[in-house]
Design a protein around this motif. Structure first.
Motif, short mmCIF file in Angstrom:
data_model
loop_
_atom_site.label_atom_id
_atom_site.label_comp_id
_atom_site.label_asym_id
_atom_site.label_seq_id
_atom_site.Cartn_x
_atom_site.Cartn_y
_atom_site.Cartn_z
N ASN A 206 8.45 -6.72 10.77
CA ASN A 206 7.42 -5.70 10.68
C ASN A 206 8.01 -4.60 9.83
N PRO A 207 7.53 -4.43 8.59
CA PRO A 207 8.15 -3.44 7.71
C PRO A 207 7.92 -2.01 8.16
N GLY A 208 6.94 -1.78 9.05
CA GLY A 208 6.70 -0.43 9.54
C GLY A 208 5.99 0.47 8.55
N THR A 209 5.45 -0.11 7.47
CA THR A 209 4.79 0.69 6.44
C THR A 209 3.28 0.54 6.46
N GLY A 210 2.76 -0.45 7.17
CA GLY A 210 1.33 -0.72 7.15
C GLY A 210 0.92 -1.62 6.00
N GLU A 211 1.87 -1.96 5.12
CA GLU A 211 1.59 -2.84 4.00
C GLU A 211 1.62 -4.30 4.47
N PRO A 212 1.03 -5.21 3.70
CA PRO A 212 1.08 -6.63 4.07
C PRO A 212 2.51 -7.12 4.18
N ARG A 213 2.81 -7.84 5.23
CA ARG A 213 4.18 -8.31 5.48
C ARG A 213 4.70 -9.22 4.38
N ALA A 214 3.83 -10.03 3.81
CA ALA A 214 4.27 -11.02 2.84
C ALA A 214 4.64 -10.43 1.49
N THR A 215 4.11 -9.25 1.16
CA THR A 215 4.31 -8.73 -0.18
C THR A 215 5.05 -7.40 -0.24
N THR A 216 5.26 -6.74 0.87
CA THR A 216 5.90 -5.43 0.83
C THR A 216 7.39 -5.54 0.48
N ALA A 217 7.87 -4.57 -0.24
CA ALA A 217 9.29 -4.52 -0.58
C ALA A 217 9.97 -3.35 0.13
#
Length: 54
Positions: free
Chosen positions: A16-27
Motif C-alpha cells: 500500500n503506497p499510502g499515496t492514494g495512487e493506483p498500486r500497480a503504477t505508482t512510483a
C-alpha cells in the motif's frame, strides 16, 4: 487465529503506497503510522461471523 495491523508486509501482502495512487503504477511511497485504540473513549472490536458445521 491472528490479527495483524500493519502498513505493509510485502511481498506477503500487496503493498500500500499510502499515496492514494493506483498500486500497480505508482512510483512514490509514503510511510504511515498505525494506531489501535483500546480505552473507554475509543472502543474497538473485531466482529467475526459464527459458522456452524453441518
Amino acid at each position: 487465529m491472528r490479527v495483524q495491523v500493519s502498513s505493509g508486509a510485502f511481498p506477503r501482502y500487496n503493498r500500500n503506497p499510502g499515496t492514494g495512487e493506483p498500486r500497480a503504477t505508482t512510483a512514490r511511497l509514503r510511510s504511515a503510522d498505525q494506531q489501535v485504540f483500546h480505552d473507554p473513549e475509543h472502543p474497538s472490536a473485531i466482529i467475526l461471523p459464527l459458522r456452524h458445521a453441518s
